[in-house]
Write an enzyme that holds these catalytic residues in place. Structure first.
Site, short mmCIF file in Angstrom:
data_model
loop_
_atom_site.label_atom_id
_atom_site.label_comp_id
_atom_site.label_asym_id
_atom_site.label_seq_id
_atom_site.Cartn_x
_atom_site.Cartn_y
_atom_site.Cartn_z
N GLN A 21 0.77 -1.18 0.11
CA GLN A 21 0.19 0.14 -0.34
C GLN A 21 1.22 1.36 0.49
OE1 GLN A 21 -2.34 -2.19 3.08
NE2 GLN A 21 -4.23 -0.68 2.23
N HIS A 115 1.39 -10.07 3.62
CA HIS A 115 0.18 -8.28 4.17
C HIS A 115 -0.84 -8.46 2.69
CE1 HIS A 115 -1.63 -4.34 6.24
NE2 HIS A 115 -2.54 -5.22 5.05
N ASN A 159 -1.50 -10.85 7.53
CA ASN A 159 -2.66 -9.44 8.05
C ASN A 159 -3.67 -10.00 7.30
OD1 ASN A 159 -2.67 -6.65 8.39
ND2 ASN A 159 -3.91 -7.01 6.21
N GLU A 160 -4.54 -10.16 9.04
CA GLU A 160 -5.98 -10.64 8.30
C GLU A 160 -6.07 -11.65 7.42
OE1 GLU A 160 -7.78 -6.80 7.48
OE2 GLU A 160 -7.82 -5.93 9.32
C1 BGC Z 1 -5.72 -3.86 6.14
C2 BGC Z 1 -5.59 -2.46 5.61
C3 BGC Z 1 -6.60 -1.86 5.60
C4 BGC Z 1 -6.99 -1.12 6.34
C5 BGC Z 1 -8.33 -0.37 6.58
C6 BGC Z 1 -7.49 -3.27 7.57
O1 BGC Z 1 -8.23 -4.19 7.39
O2 BGC Z 1 -5.02 -4.34 6.63
O3 BGC Z 1 -4.64 -2.96 4.56
O4 BGC Z 1 -6.04 -0.27 5.00
O5 BGC Z 1 -8.07 -1.66 7.26
O6 BGC Z 1 -9.05 -0.06 5.25
#
Ligand code: BGC
Length: 411
Positions: A21, A115, A159-160
């Site tokens: 990002q 990520h 990540n998530e």
């Molecule tokens: C993610 C990011 C995202 C942020 C804001 C999170 O779920 O890890 O990559 O930019 O939320 O939406």
């Protein structure tokens, strides 16, 4: 709510970003491909992003200058392993220099190994749903931890991960863009669980770093008469339970939250609950954020408690929490209320060790492009000049004092 406004000694105050990002020019990643296909749902391509790849030194110095003592950033697999089995010494050295810059400024680096993005060569083999994914991720973690591990404070494998199966194989909003591919989604989830186990073990074996996974834990609230259903959010919430089960064996659990989602007898009743609708209008009101979510910073308390209930005794790191807004006073108020939730959880005896705001910089919000502004720092899209907002200095002052002063603010 707790009376004490002081954070424990050693508490980590900081901000998060991801590699894709912010770095710019990640041409070898599946997302780059995704942004450029004709049928892409992305509003705009990421392009040079924040040019963080070249500007990291100044950005880390800036973060430290605010008074923050922790920085979470990502390393990009597609750069480190540009072709299968070929590891780039130069790219690993680049990330090592970033870690060195953190240490030079007294900033603890938290590193995310994955990520959302995979190298294009892996995407071509089926990406996360490929049966080879867990072993390939394990090898990448091993090589990256070998080169970087001695400089990392905490390592996050994924990540998530809970949303990757549904967004890529059911909803078609992330690569590979399949819709209703239940088998693919299931394989992706199974592989991610296995890959977390293998990757975390490889990182520990190589570098002995505290390792965990970061989960999106929106505060899901069922009102009287509500029937738990099958929305994407609820599905992801159940997948989170499987990751939380694995996390009991980790050295920390990463908690990330942005809002709550309420369900009543008639179903979902929060604005922005169909978060997978990426065509929605991004208009902000007093009660909502630019993402269309309800303004509800209290969600962080619910998320921390959920992680703690599922993984008693495992330290909690708040690895992301934030708001997309055009109003920086609203951002400060949001952070203030969220940090009071952290203090309340600490007072209840939960071992919370960090508060990391998402994001340090206005950056590429995936399919939504650059319109949502999450940053403590605005980025000029033409010159890449950084313009810190007052919220950056405010959070830095909290970090320096190790305490929150004043009553919770309202917007
Ligand atoms: C993610 C990011 C995202 C942020 C804001 C999170 O779920 O890890 O990559 O930019 O939320 O939406």
């Amino acid at each position: 709510m707790s009376d004490t406004l002081r954070f424990p000694d050693g508490f980590l105050f900081g901000a998060s970003i991801s590699a894709y990002q912010t770095e710019g020019g990640n041409t070898n990643s599946d997302w780059w491909w995704w942004e450029h296909i004709e049928s892409t749902p992305c509003r705009e391509p990421s392009g040079d992003a924040c040019d963080f790849y070249h500007r990291y030194r100044d950005d880390i110095a800036m973060l430290a200058g605010f008074g923050l003592n922790c920085f979470r950033f990502g390393i990009e697999w597609a750069r480190i392993e540009p072709a299968e089995g070929e590891f780039s010494r130069a790219q690993l050295a680049h990330y090592r220099r970033m870690l060195d810059a953190c240490h030079e400024h007294g900033v603890a680096p938290i590193v995310t190994f994955h990520h959302f993005t995979v190298p294009k060569w892996l995407h071509d083999q089926g990406g996360i749903a490929s049966e080879r994914f867990p072993a390939l991720f394990e090898r990448y973690c091993d090589r990256a931890a070998q080169a970087l591990g001695d400089r990392i404070a905490y390592a996050c494998t994924f990540n998530e991960p809970q949303g990757l199966g549904s967004s890529g194989w059911l909803l078609g909003i992330n690569p590979p863009g399949h819709t209703d591919d239940r088998e693919g989604a299931q394989r992706a989830v199974d592989n991610l669980l296995e890959a977390h186990r293998l990757g975390a073990a490889a990182i520990r074996a190589r570098a002995g770093i505290p390792t965990g996974v970061t989960l999106a834990l929106p505060d899901i609230q069922y009102e009287d008469g509500a029937q738990p259903g099958t929305s994407s959010l609820e599905l992801e919430s159940r997948i989170n339970d499987w990751f939380l089960e694995l996390a009991r064996r980790d050295e920390f659990i990463g908690v990330q939250t942005y809002t709550r989602f309420r369900y009543g007898p008639e179903g979902p009743r929060s604005p922005g609950n169909d978060w997978s609708d990426i065509t929605r209008e991004l208009t902000e009101t007093d009660q909502t954020t630019q993402m269309g979510y309800e303004y509800y910073p209290q969600a962080l308390g619910g998320a921390i408690r959920r992680a703690h209930r599922a993984c008693p005794g495992v330290p909690v790191l708040v690895t992301e929490n934030g708001i997309a807004t055009a109003n920086d006073e609203k951002r400060t108020a949001y952070i203030h209320t969220a940090m009071r939730e952290v203090l309340a959880c600490l007072a209840e005896g939960i071992d919370v060790r960090s508060y990391l705001y998402w994001s340090l910089l206005d950056n590429y919000e995936w399919a939504f492009g650059y319109a949502p502004t999450f940053g403590l720092v605005a980025v000029d899209r033409q010159t890449f000049a950084r313009h810190p907002r007052p919220s950056a200095a405010w959070l830095g002052a909290v970090a320096r004092a190790g305490a929150l002063s004043g009553a919770a603010q309202s917007v």
